[in-house]
Motif scaffolding. Structure first.
Motif, PDB file in Angstrom:
ATOM      1  N   GLN A 169       4.257  47.110  54.248  1.00  0.00           N
ATOM      2  CA  GLN A 169       4.724  46.512  52.993  1.00  0.00           C
ATOM      3  C   GLN A 169       5.458  47.514  52.111  1.00  0.00           C
ATOM      4  N   GLY A 170       5.491  48.765  52.574  1.00  0.00           N
ATOM      5  CA  GLY A 170       6.213  49.788  51.831  1.00  0.00           C
ATOM      6  C   GLY A 170       5.513  50.277  50.592  1.00  0.00           C
ATOM      7  N   VAL A 171       4.184  50.090  50.544  1.00  0.00           N
ATOM      8  CA  VAL A 171       3.417  50.548  49.388  1.00  0.00           C
ATOM      9  C   VAL A 171       2.355  51.542  49.852  1.00  0.00           C
ATOM     10  N   VAL A 172       1.605  52.069  48.899  1.00  0.00           N
ATOM     11  CA  VAL A 172       0.522  52.995  49.235  1.00  0.00           C
ATOM     12  C   VAL A 172      -0.803  52.332  48.909  1.00  0.00           C
ATOM     13  N   PRO A 173      -1.871  52.704  49.597  1.00  0.00           N
ATOM     14  CA  PRO A 173      -3.180  52.093  49.318  1.00  0.00           C
ATOM     15  C   PRO A 173      -3.625  52.380  47.886  1.00  0.00           C
ATOM     16  N   SER A 174      -4.230  51.388  47.273  1.00  0.00           N
ATOM     17  CA  SER A 174      -4.734  51.561  45.910  1.00  0.00           C
ATOM     18  C   SER A 174      -6.002  52.419  45.926  1.00  0.00           C
ATOM     19  N   GLU A 175      -6.394  52.881  44.741  1.00  0.00           N
ATOM     20  CA  GLU A 175      -7.605  53.691  44.636  1.00  0.00           C
ATOM     21  C   GLU A 175      -8.828  52.892  45.081  1.00  0.00           C
ATOM     22  N   GLU A 176      -8.839  51.604  44.740  1.00  0.00           N
ATOM     23  CA  GLU A 176      -9.970  50.748  45.132  1.00  0.00           C
ATOM     24  C   GLU A 176     -10.065  50.632  46.648  1.00  0.00           C
ATOM     25  N   VAL A 177      -8.913  50.454  47.298  1.00  0.00           N
ATOM     26  CA  VAL A 177      -8.886  50.347  48.764  1.00  0.00           C
ATOM     27  C   VAL A 177      -9.302  51.658  49.409  1.00  0.00           C
ATOM     28  N   LEU A 178      -8.774  52.771  48.902  1.00  0.00           N
ATOM     29  CA  LEU A 178      -9.120  54.081  49.459  1.00  0.00           C
ATOM     30  C   LEU A 178     -10.618  54.335  49.359  1.00  0.00           C
ATOM     31  N   ASN A 179     -11.220  53.954  48.247  1.00  0.00           N
ATOM     32  CA  ASN A 179     -12.658  54.148  48.072  1.00  0.00           C
ATOM     33  C   ASN A 179     -13.458  53.246  49.004  1.00  0.00           C
ATOM     34  N   ARG A 180     -12.966  52.030  49.207  1.00  0.00           N
ATOM     35  CA  ARG A 180     -13.664  51.118  50.132  1.00  0.00           C
ATOM     36  C   ARG A 180     -13.596  51.646  51.557  1.00  0.00           C
ATOM     37  N   TRP A 181     -12.451  52.205  51.944  1.00  0.00           N
ATOM     38  CA  TRP A 181     -12.322  52.770  53.290  1.00  0.00           C
ATOM     39  C   TRP A 181     -13.293  53.921  53.504  1.00  0.00           C
ATOM     40  N   LYS A 182     -13.639  54.611  52.437  1.00  0.00           N
ATOM     41  CA  LYS A 182     -14.564  55.744  52.546  1.00  0.00           C
ATOM     42  C   LYS A 182     -16.029  55.311  52.592  1.00  0.00           C
ATOM     43  N   THR A 183     -16.278  54.017  52.457  1.00  0.00           N
ATOM     44  CA  THR A 183     -17.653  53.521  52.437  1.00  0.00           C
ATOM     45  C   THR A 183     -18.113  53.236  53.865  1.00  0.00           C
ATOM     46  N   TYR A 184     -19.141  53.932  54.288  1.00  0.00           N
ATOM     47  CA  TYR A 184     -19.654  53.801  55.654  1.00  0.00           C
ATOM     48  C   TYR A 184     -20.348  52.451  55.837  1.00  0.00           C
TER      49      TYR A 184
END
Length: 545
Positions: free
Chosen positions: A127-142
């Motif tokens: 989509q030509g965008v960067v992941p949001s802070e919320e998404v990045l934090n969710r990805w870091k959740t085990y």
């Protein structure tokens, strides 16, 4: 034009292969991404060469799997790739970075099972965008965004896997809560479809794969499922299969079934960790020692399953006395192998909560290994490290199986390996390579200084039995009427005189003294023999010998 999407990791050895890269590749392709490829390297390869190979494929997006064995090389590789190609988009994952709040590189981090998060990352990039802070934090959740379980291996993988270990899973997750293990964080156990499991294994065997290591955390959690799979696997001649099992929950039905499996085809890894009940409680480990020891003894008597056990030194509340008692209890069971490991403070493992209360000091870089704690000083850990090194050289190598089995009937197990340790310490041998012949001489000088005929025969048997050898070390050889003669079946195996008639049962040998020399040719099969690798003792009774 399709993006070039790569998945890369650095394995510890060439013989290893990556299971996770194949899951991620398949997930991306199934989502419609066409140009998705994987590349596996080895940690001892120069990073600049690895980077060069990756750049040949002109990646637009790169996923890199980071593990305890490749952390430093992976970050070095990322830095090089980013400076070579600032437009390259890199995302990292794997247990080594799944629990870090910050990393030394600026890349999105995917924690835990990555298939869904990886696809979400690719979608955002498209989509030509960067992941949001919320998404990045969710990805870091085990433990979030768990994917559906799908097969890993494709036909294109087969040529690369023929001479390597194939890692395979029939389930994900673990029901146990052992605090030293990352699997304690799993919430549930999920199973792959049996039909898919069987089809994948059959295709891999047909393609020539010989070594399978199942990475299910508790393979025998469903005994019926375990039995059905092992029964089906037994039809194949040649392949070897390794499973991690919880020993004290092996059922009577499974034990009865194991009497029928081909000898040496299967290996069980049985984690014991400690036999001290108070220490087991401190790490939230449930284990019935009495039941476990009885089951291990049955496996030994059956002589069908090759099994190795694990102990972990330095668990909370475990002092030197408890450690050595655990060692004595487990070595008394005579496991085929016994891994003496040291507590590691893996990123994310619950054991890290005990660092302060038990005054742990540990290495801040991989493998994050124990250095000392309130119950074990640094000098004691140093002793245990050397003890484990000696144990590997002389017990786990299987080079002295008969001699050690004989000695363990007469002396304390700790004292036995302490004597070998003292020999090495007093002669500054730890830092220098020791030849095979010298190892046998060290053993002889430590335990059999006068080298009586039965001791000599036992060492000769150990030497010829543990490896294909066409001669004996000088201190074990002697002139005889068969000197220089070879076994007529292969014209290579030497005919060796013994002063005893030899009978072998497992790791024990019975030597019966004879009036005249007895001649044997100890032959090794070219076809292996599974995990046992047992040669044949051929008695030679030709005229004139």
């Amino acid at each position: 034009m399709q993006r070039s999407i790569g998945l890369v990791t650095l394995n510890a050895k060439f013989i290893h292969s990556s299971l996770s890269l194949r899951y991620l590749r398949n997930a991306a392709r199934n989502a419609g991404h066409k140009n998705v490829w994987i590349k596996e390297f080895v940690i001892n390869q120069p990073v600049w060469k690895i980077a060069s190979e990756i750049q040949k494929l002109k990646p637009d997006v790169l996923g890199i799997g980071i593990y305890i064995w490749n952390r430093s090389q992976s970050f070095e590789l990322i830095e090089r790739l980013q400076k070579q190609n600032p437009n390259l988009k890199i995302v990292i994952g794997g247990p080594e970075v799944s629990f870090e709040t910050e990393t030394s590189v600026e890349c999105p981090v995917i924690s835990g099972e990555g298939e869904k998060k990886w696809l979400e990352y690719l979608q955002i990039i498209d989509q030509g965008v960067v992941p949001s802070e919320e998404v990045l934090n969710r990805w870091k959740t085990y433990g979030t965004d768990l994917p559906d379980l799908a097969p890993a291996y494709l036909e294109e993988d087969y040529p690369q896997l023929k001479n390597r270990i194939v890692y395979f899973e029939t389930s994900r997750g673990c029901p146990y809560l052992c605090s030293f293990c990352l699997s304690a964080l799993d919430k549930t156990v999920r199973y792959f479809d049996d039909e898919i499991v069987y089809k994948q294994i059959k295709n891999l065997i047909d393609a020539g794969v010989q070594k399978f290591k199942f990475v299910d955390r508790t393979f025998n959690l469903k005994p019926g499922r375990m039995k059905a799979l092992m029964e089906w696997l037994s039809q194949f001649e040649g392949p070897e299969f390794h499973f991690e099992v919880v020993g004290d929950i092996l059922t009577p039905d499974i034990l009865k079934f194991l009497e029928t499996v081909p000898p040496g085809m299967f290996q069980f890894e049985i984690g014991i960790q400690t036999t001290d009940e108070t220490v087991q409680e401190s790490i939230q480990r449930k284990q019935n020692n009495q039941k476990l020891f009885g089951i291990i003894k049955k496996l030994l008597v059956q002589d069908r399953i090759h099994f190795h056990c694990d102990l972990i030194f330095g668990l909370p509340g475990e002092n030197m006395e408890k450690i050595l008692n655990s060692f004595r209890e487990v070595i008394a069971l005579r496991p085929h192998e016994l891994q003496l490991g040291f507590l590691k403070f893996l990123p994310g493992a619950p054991i890290k909560n005990t660092i302060s209360s038990h005054e742990y000091q540990y290495q801040s870089t991989p493998p994050y290994e124990l250095i000392s704690n309130m119950d074990l000083g640094a000098n004691e850990i140093d002793y245990l490290k050397k003890f484990a090194d000696i144990f590997d050289r002389f017990y786990n190598s299987k080079r002295f199986r008969f001699s050690i089995s004989y000695l363990l009937q007469k002396m304390d197990a700790v004292a036995l390996f302490d004597q070998l340790l003292e020999y090495h310490e007093s002669r500054d041998l730890f830092m220098n390579p020791v030849s095979l012949d010298r190892q046998y001489q060290i053993f002889q000088e430590t335990f059999f200084p006068d080298l009586a005929s039965d001791d000599k025969d036992m060492l000769k048997l150990d030497y010829l039995y543990s490896q294909r050898a066409y001669r004996l070390p000088k201190f074990l050889s002697e002139k005889s009427i068969c000197s220089g003669k070879t076994w007529k079946q292969d014209r290579k195996t030497p005919i060796i005189p013994f002063q005893h008639k030899i009978e072998i049962s497992g790791s024990e040998v019975l030597l019966k003294s004879m009036e005249h020399p007895v001649y044997y040719a100890i032959s090794h099969s070219n076809n292996g023999g599974g995990y046992f690798h047992r040669p044949v003792l051929n008695r030679i009774e030709e005229p004139g010998i």
